[in-house]
Design an enzyme around this catalytic site. Structure first.
Site, mmCIF file in Angstrom:
data_model
loop_
_atom_site.group_PDB
_atom_site.id
_atom_site.type_symbol
_atom_site.label_atom_id
_atom_site.label_comp_id
_atom_site.label_asym_id
_atom_site.label_seq_id
_atom_site.Cartn_x
_atom_site.Cartn_y
_atom_site.Cartn_z
ATOM 1 N N ASP A 10 -62.477 -2.137 -65.757
ATOM 2 C CA ASP A 10 -61.917 -2.495 -64.273
ATOM 3 C C ASP A 10 -60.354 -2.910 -64.611
ATOM 4 O OD1 ASP A 10 -64.239 -2.083 -63.114
ATOM 5 O OD2 ASP A 10 -64.972 -4.243 -63.674
ATOM 6 N N GLU A 11 -59.868 -2.358 -65.617
ATOM 7 C CA GLU A 11 -58.260 -2.809 -65.889
ATOM 8 C C GLU A 11 -57.421 -2.133 -65.238
ATOM 9 O OE1 GLU A 11 -60.460 -1.430 -68.060
ATOM 10 O OE2 GLU A 11 -60.703 -2.972 -70.007
ATOM 11 N N LYS A 13 -57.471 1.417 -64.967
ATOM 12 C CA LYS A 13 -57.126 2.644 -65.916
ATOM 13 C C LYS A 13 -56.877 3.993 -64.752
ATOM 14 C CE LYS A 13 -61.165 2.434 -67.833
ATOM 15 N NZ LYS A 13 -61.453 0.932 -67.455
ATOM 16 N N GLY A 37 -65.943 3.155 -61.792
ATOM 17 C CA GLY A 37 -65.529 3.368 -60.620
ATOM 18 C C GLY A 37 -63.880 3.348 -60.796
ATOM 19 N N HIS A 38 -63.117 4.174 -60.540
ATOM 20 C CA HIS A 38 -61.670 4.156 -60.708
ATOM 21 C C HIS A 38 -61.069 4.231 -59.447
ATOM 22 C CE1 HIS A 38 -62.086 5.867 -65.183
ATOM 23 N NE2 HIS A 38 -62.667 4.477 -64.849
ATOM 24 N N THR A 126 -75.379 -1.076 -63.918
ATOM 25 C CA THR A 126 -74.963 -0.590 -62.359
ATOM 26 C C THR A 126 -76.054 -0.018 -61.855
ATOM 27 O OG1 THR A 126 -74.187 1.472 -63.734
ATOM 28 C CG2 THR A 126 -72.496 -0.316 -63.041
ATOM 29 N N GLN A 221 -65.072 2.338 -68.548
ATOM 30 C CA GLN A 221 -65.142 0.981 -68.739
ATOM 31 C C GLN A 221 -64.217 0.275 -69.955
ATOM 32 O OE1 GLN A 221 -68.371 3.210 -69.206
ATOM 33 N NE2 GLN A 221 -68.500 3.028 -67.097
ATOM 34 N N THR A 297 -68.119 0.203 -58.015
ATOM 35 C CA THR A 297 -69.198 1.235 -57.994
ATOM 36 C C THR A 297 -70.311 0.474 -57.303
ATOM 37 O OG1 THR A 297 -68.663 2.290 -60.132
ATOM 38 C CG2 THR A 297 -70.806 2.253 -59.434
ATOM 39 N N ARG A 300 -70.203 -5.595 -56.646
ATOM 40 C CA ARG A 300 -70.506 -6.948 -57.082
ATOM 41 C C ARG A 300 -69.233 -7.930 -57.314
ATOM 42 N NH1 ARG A 300 -73.949 -6.045 -62.450
ATOM 43 N NH2 ARG A 300 -72.546 -4.104 -62.390
ATOM 44 N N PRO A 301 -69.275 -9.396 -57.159
ATOM 45 C CA PRO A 301 -67.947 -10.058 -57.248
ATOM 46 C C PRO A 301 -67.890 -10.127 -58.732
ATOM 47 C CG PRO A 301 -69.920 -11.356 -56.617
ATOM 48 C CD PRO A 301 -70.444 -9.777 -56.485
ATOM 49 N N LYS A 328 -51.678 -5.443 -62.585
ATOM 50 C CA LYS A 328 -51.971 -6.686 -61.514
ATOM 51 C C LYS A 328 -51.218 -7.766 -61.737
ATOM 52 C CE LYS A 328 -56.380 -5.513 -59.189
ATOM 53 N NZ LYS A 328 -57.553 -5.972 -59.089
ATOM 54 N N ASP A 330 -48.694 -8.865 -60.374
ATOM 55 C CA ASP A 330 -48.288 -9.428 -59.102
ATOM 56 C C ASP A 330 -49.557 -10.306 -58.503
ATOM 57 O OD1 ASP A 330 -49.765 -6.739 -58.969
ATOM 58 O OD2 ASP A 330 -50.160 -7.094 -56.919
HETATM 59 P P1 IMP Z 1 -74.391 0.536 -67.426
HETATM 60 O O1 IMP Z 1 -73.310 0.967 -67.979
HETATM 61 O O2 IMP Z 1 -74.870 0.636 -66.085
HETATM 62 O O3 IMP Z 1 -75.613 0.509 -68.220
HETATM 63 O O4 IMP Z 1 -73.999 -1.241 -67.443
HETATM 64 C C1 IMP Z 1 -73.655 -1.820 -68.696
HETATM 65 C C2 IMP Z 1 -72.741 -3.091 -68.626
HETATM 66 O O5 IMP Z 1 -71.558 -2.382 -68.315
HETATM 67 C C3 IMP Z 1 -72.911 -3.917 -67.315
HETATM 68 O O6 IMP Z 1 -72.561 -5.086 -67.575
HETATM 69 C C4 IMP Z 1 -72.051 -3.354 -66.077
HETATM 70 O O7 IMP Z 1 -71.759 -4.159 -65.192
HETATM 71 C C5 IMP Z 1 -71.118 -2.729 -67.066
HETATM 72 N N1 IMP Z 1 -70.114 -1.655 -66.640
HETATM 73 C C6 IMP Z 1 -70.719 -0.365 -66.529
HETATM 74 N N2 IMP Z 1 -69.757 0.303 -66.070
HETATM 75 C C7 IMP Z 1 -68.530 -0.453 -65.738
HETATM 76 C C8 IMP Z 1 -67.291 -0.103 -65.275
HETATM 77 O O8 IMP Z 1 -66.898 0.852 -64.705
HETATM 78 N N3 IMP Z 1 -66.533 -1.376 -65.153
HETATM 79 C C9 IMP Z 1 -66.893 -2.453 -65.429
HETATM 80 N N4 IMP Z 1 -68.259 -2.991 -65.892
HETATM 81 C C10 IMP Z 1 -69.168 -1.864 -66.078
#
Ligand code: IMP
Length: 422
Positions: A10-11, A13, A37-38, A126, A221, A297, A300-301, A328, A330
């Site tokens: 979630d940086e 990208k 989730g981009h 997720t 990720q 995606t 979630r907070p 981010k 700003d």
């Molecule tokens: P999974 O990839 O659904 O198996 O989740 C494993 C871990 O990676 C969990 O902590 C998720 O919240 C985290 N995670 C998976 N995809 C993302 C992403 O795109 N952004 C941030 N965290 C992610």
């Protein structure tokens, strides 16, 4: 160039890939699946991409999904149709590796059943079936996209794999799937998805043979969620780090020239696992609201914390970062003071390197440096000299502490809100 998340995902990208995609020929995703989730904002419109590379929003750019990706065909086609419905000529520009493994219904059921069983120790996945799909791949029990080419064989393969999954689902006291239905559902999509099959490594190398061509390899990720280098077991099941880019699209590591690590000007994480610089309430809520820190995606907070230089230094090490993009900035505009974690303290013992012992990581206390905030808006800055002195000092400090030169600074979600430092 490889673009990697250098924290816990979630940086931003998606935004950086979107900015760089204007100057490249191919954007290729190398791992992960619909867990990503981009979010990209273009001309006042918001697009959330899960499986399709962010380069798709640039007319004429070729977008590939490498063999390292796990593909949920149903969700992929939904995402594609949404883009096409919004006027993007996406379909002819997408290629998917025939070697990519499929996520099937039972992977999602297994993912959710495992999480239920883990109870308080849950990973916070997720629920998209990522872990079980990669498990099947490594166990040599997976189904690849190319397997759909022969309909009868595909049916047999999927039914066998589904029955194998059903045995596990029953043991986990979860509902088994209807094997033949699972096979029929995905086989029905063959005619749409098979024309997109390609050899991603071959395409990339052929393109790079031509003069003046560039390829972006887009990670999903972040490094701290890498199955080898992250905070195991609180990780995702793929190689998110830069080395995964080569195997994930089918090229050799010598083809890669540079690795850009994307970091937020602070830190967030979704899901369980250690986050040493995590803020307490109400500061965490305040930052979450300012930065709209909710999962793209799952909604979630996100957990929020100060910038952790130990994490990013480690990330620079495991990714071989040649540069950083800080996003981010700003979001920090209104803070009077900012903290930056420079080391960890474990009962008086100072650690400057990121520990591999999860127990230790859970116990450490961050050692902070406090810096003055700038308390002025930065979102209109387009060059580094437009930034307040304190903001420049903050960025200089991040650069010095992480050892990676800052190449880009993002000061808002729009495409043009970017500072090219070098
Ligand atoms: P999974 O990839 O659904 O198996 O989740 C494993 C871990 O990676 C969990 O902590 C998720 O919240 C985290 N995670 C998976 N995809 C993302 C992403 O795109 N952004 C941030 N965290 C992610």
């Amino acid at each position: 160039m490889v673009i990697v998340g250098a924290q816990w995902g979630d940086e931003g990208k998606g935004k950086i890939v979107d900015v760089l995609a204007a100057d490249v020929h191919i954007v290729a995703r190398y791992q992960g699946g619909a867990n990503a989730g981009h979010t990209v904002h273009v001309d006042g419109e918001t697009f959330i991409l899960h499986q399709i590379p962010s380069g798709i929003l640039h007319r004429g750019k070729r977008c590939l999904l490498g063999n390292g990706v796990v593909l949920d065909v149903h969700q992929f086609l939904e995402e594609l149709d949404t883009l096409v419905g919004r006027g993007i000529d996406a379909e002819p520009r997408i290629g998917i590796s025939g070697r990519a493994h499929l996520i099937l219904e039972y992977h999602k059921q297994l993912d959710q059943a495992h999480e239920r069983l883990r109870g308080a120790l849950k990973i916070g996945t997720t629920g998209k079936g990522i872990g079980p799909a990669y498990e099947d791949k490594i166990a040599r029990a997976g189904v690849r996209l190319a397997d759909l080419m022969d309909e009868e064989r595909a049916h047999r393969l999927i039914c066998t794999a589904a029955e194998r999954a059903n045995a596990r689902l029953r043991a986990l006291r979860a509902e088994p799937v209807h094997a033949s239905e699972v096979a029929d559902n995905v086989i029905a999509l063959r005619s749409r998805v098979l024309p997109m099959v390609t050899d991603t490594g071959r395409e990339i190398l052929d393109t790079l043979q031509r003069p003046d061509t560039r390829v972006l390899l887009e990670g999903a990720q972040g490094a701290l969620l890498d199955v080898d280098h992250g905070t195991y077991p609180y990780v995702t099941s793929s190689s998110t780090t830069a080395a995964g880019a080569a195997t994930g699209v089918g090229i050799g590591p010598t083809v890669i020239d540079s690795v850009l690590g994307v970091v937020k000007a602070y830190t967030t994480r979704v899901g369980s696992g250690p986050l040493p610089t995590e803020m307490e309430s109400p500061l965490a809520e305040h930052l979450r609201e300012l930065g709209a820190e909710y999962g793209a995606t799952t909604g979630r907070p996100r957990r929020c914390g100060w910038f952790d230089a130990v994490v990013v230094r480690y990330s620079a090490q495991v990714n071989g970062l040649t540069g950083l993009a800080v996003t981010k900035l700003d979001v920090l505009d209104t803070f009077a003071e900012l903290k930056v974690c420079t080391a960890y303290d474990a009962g008086g013992e100072v650690h400057e390197s990121f520990p591999y012992d999860l127990g230790l990581l859970e116990r450490v206390r961050p050692v902070y440096e406090t810096m003055p905030g700038w308390r002025r808006p930065t979102s209109a800055a387009r060059s580094i000299t437009d930034l307040p002195r304190e903001a420049r000092a903050y960025l200089d400090r991040l650069e010095a502490l992480t050892g990676a030169p800052i190449e880009f600074v993002s000061v808002g979600s729009a495409r043009e809100q970017i500072i090219r430092v070098r």
